[in-house]
Design a protein around this motif. Sequence first.
Motif, PDB file in Angstrom:
ATOM      1  N   SER A  70     -36.934  33.318 136.259  1.00 27.55           N
ATOM      2  CA  SER A  70     -35.585  33.815 136.540  1.00 27.55           C
ATOM      3  C   SER A  70     -35.183  34.773 135.435  1.00 27.55           C
ATOM      4  O   SER A  70     -34.949  34.350 134.306  1.00 27.55           O
ATOM      5  N   THR A  71     -35.087  36.064 135.764  1.00 21.10           N
ATOM      6  CA  THR A  71     -34.856  37.080 134.729  1.00 21.10           C
ATOM      7  C   THR A  71     -33.717  38.021 135.114  1.00 21.10           C
ATOM      8  O   THR A  71     -33.912  39.234 135.217  1.00 21.10           O
ATOM      9  N   PRO A  72     -32.506  37.508 135.306  1.00 18.65           N
ATOM     10  CA  PRO A  72     -31.404  38.387 135.712  1.00 18.65           C
ATOM     11  C   PRO A  72     -31.060  39.451 134.677  1.00 18.65           C
ATOM     12  O   PRO A  72     -30.687  40.569 135.049  1.00 18.65           O
ATOM     13  N   LEU A  73     -31.193  39.146 133.390  1.00 16.66           N
ATOM     14  CA  LEU A  73     -30.840  40.131 132.372  1.00 16.66           C
ATOM     15  C   LEU A  73     -31.857  41.261 132.336  1.00 16.66           C
ATOM     16  O   LEU A  73     -31.495  42.442 132.302  1.00 16.66           O
ATOM     17  N   ARG A 105     -27.439  47.776 136.272  1.00 20.35           N
ATOM     18  CA  ARG A 105     -26.291  47.009 136.769  1.00 20.35           C
ATOM     19  C   ARG A 105     -26.775  45.610 137.149  1.00 20.35           C
ATOM     20  O   ARG A 105     -27.958  45.422 137.492  1.00 20.35           O
ATOM     21  N   PRO A 106     -25.894  44.631 137.122  1.00 20.19           N
ATOM     22  CA  PRO A 106     -26.282  43.295 137.582  1.00 20.19           C
ATOM     23  C   PRO A 106     -26.492  43.286 139.096  1.00 20.19           C
ATOM     24  O   PRO A 106     -25.844  44.025 139.828  1.00 20.19           O
ATOM     25  N   TYR A 107     -27.420  42.463 139.529  1.00 26.04           N
ATOM     26  CA  TYR A 107     -27.589  42.238 140.964  1.00 26.04           C
ATOM     27  C   TYR A 107     -28.232  40.869 141.131  1.00 26.04           C
ATOM     28  O   TYR A 107     -28.726  40.268 140.183  1.00 26.04           O
ATOM     29  N   PHE A 108     -28.212  40.370 142.330  1.00 26.92           N
ATOM     30  CA  PHE A 108     -28.754  39.044 142.575  1.00 26.92           C
ATOM     31  C   PHE A 108     -30.270  39.081 142.604  1.00 26.92           C
ATOM     32  O   PHE A 108     -30.876  39.958 143.227  1.00 26.92           O
ATOM     33  N   CYS A 109     -30.889  38.110 141.943  1.00 24.58           N
ATOM     34  CA  CYS A 109     -32.342  38.032 141.916  1.00 24.58           C
ATOM     35  C   CYS A 109     -32.768  36.609 142.250  1.00 24.58           C
ATOM     36  O   CYS A 109     -31.953  35.682 142.286  1.00 24.58           O
ATOM     37  N   GLN A 110     -34.026  36.460 142.477  1.00 30.31           N
ATOM     38  CA  GLN A 110     -34.553  35.155 142.850  1.00 30.31           C
ATOM     39  C   GLN A 110     -34.483  34.194 141.668  1.00 30.31           C
ATOM     40  O   GLN A 110     -34.756  34.558 140.528  1.00 30.31           O
ATOM     41  N   HIS A 111     -34.111  32.967 141.963  1.00 30.52           N
ATOM     42  CA  HIS A 111     -34.092  31.918 140.946  1.00 30.52           C
ATOM     43  C   HIS A 111     -35.021  30.802 141.392  1.00 30.52           C
ATOM     44  O   HIS A 111     -34.856  30.250 142.489  1.00 30.52           O
ATOM     45  N   ALA A 112     -36.015  30.490 140.589  1.00 26.87           N
ATOM     46  CA  ALA A 112     -36.963  29.427 140.903  1.00 26.87           C
ATOM     47  C   ALA A 112     -36.805  28.305 139.885  1.00 26.87           C
ATOM     48  O   ALA A 112     -37.056  28.515 138.696  1.00 26.87           O
ATOM     49  N   PRO A 113     -36.371  27.116 140.301  1.00 32.30           N
ATOM     50  CA  PRO A 113     -36.234  25.999 139.361  1.00 32.30           C
ATOM     51  C   PRO A 113     -37.569  25.687 138.688  1.00 32.30           C
ATOM     52  O   PRO A 113     -38.636  25.830 139.293  1.00 32.30           O
ATOM     53  N   THR A 157     -27.907  35.939 138.430  1.00 34.07           N
ATOM     54  CA  THR A 157     -27.328  37.241 138.134  1.00 34.07           C
ATOM     55  C   THR A 157     -26.700  37.202 136.745  1.00 34.07           C
ATOM     56  O   THR A 157     -26.556  36.134 136.147  1.00 34.07           O
ATOM     57  N   VAL A 158     -26.356  38.360 136.236  1.00 32.17           N
ATOM     58  CA  VAL A 158     -25.583  38.465 134.995  1.00 32.17           C
ATOM     59  C   VAL A 158     -24.107  38.444 135.372  1.00 32.17           C
ATOM     60  O   VAL A 158     -23.677  39.176 136.263  1.00 32.17           O
TER      61      VAL A 158
END
Length: 426
Positions: free
Chosen positions: A291-294, A302-310, A320-321
Amino acid sequence: MEVSGGAPSDYDDLSAQAPAVSGAGLSSDLASDASASGDSGVTLDHPEAVPSASADFDMDMSAMAADDDDLQGFSLLPEMADIHEARSRLAEYGCLRTPLVRLNANMLRVAQDGMCGGLMDVYLKLENLQPTGSFEIRGASNALAKEDPAMLQKGIVTASTGNFAQGLAACASRKGLDVSVVVPDYAPTIKHAALERLGARVNRMPFDDWWQVLFNQKCPGLEDRCFIRPSGNPQILAGNATLALEILEDMPDVDAIVVPYSSGGLCLSVGTVLQALRPQTRLVACEVGTSTPLNNAILAGRPYFCQHAPSFVDGLGFNTVLPEVWPHIQRMITTTAKVSLADTARAIRFMVERNHIVAEGAGAAPLAAALTGQAGPGKVVCLVSGGNIDASVLADVLQGIVPMTSLGSSDPRSQATGGQRTETSL
């Protein structure tokens, strides 16, 4: 207060035996799995230069981003006077002045694009030794002290992966206050159990629902309570910034501080102190590859939604940021670092074997970044942000297994996928 640890002796070469990955000098034993995390981090050219978004970045935050008008007049960053005031009340809530110790390893030779190669001497800021096992008790104590007492009497609610909630519950218990906590369903058992032991009511929910509670700062059915958000709160940032004061007192000539990046608040706390007292020190924001939103936001501009894997690094990883964080984080950090789960597992094991220190995944990620050459040379402080790791996860790591989730090999999801085993020679 002097920094603990012996004088450096020889050095180990982190670049001689392995090819560089995205410009970072890596050792064969510490970075053999660097490819698992993809590219390394991004270096920012301050103050304005940020790469523009490509066509691939077609998602935006229009559904949840705050309007610029909403942020007008809102001062997120604390003043230095606020930070010193927060420090004066730490002991009242049982917060410790944690030690800065040298990593028990030879000095490491690193090479990094944009920086002169040289020796790196690593030190550990041991926030895992706080009563609740993480730095979060610092911010929680200051937030409670500054909140309206009448609101607190209605009860407190927060959304947290566990560490901030523990700090808040511990501080609230000293005042006889009621606390409810919303946690994502992958939060490790050790954090859940600690919250219940502290008297908090715990509600688990899927990550997306948990994120909505955190972002909207309200929980269905508990709207009348005082919501204390672990990020976007200047009082919390002031409390957490006290650890940066301690680092500079113990090591006035520190060259870099590596901070785990989750919601961004801790980076802003450390960055505020560095800009005021030692702006030449590099601030490295570390993310884990799942998970690398930054990193994504900086590349896109710009910030945007990205995949988050637990993963077992449960303390890191938003999708996101946050809008209120984005304008500040761009100008505060020097570079980002991105590490793999295997890098992080090796760092946990390294600290156990060399310094007899137990860190959770988020607390070990900064050391993983340093050991993979992403912090640059000089005196590097890695912030060991917490030590709340499930026993099964720690057991896996010490056996050379990279756990798939925060519950380790005992989790049916890990058994279904098969824990990834890595060969480590630390």
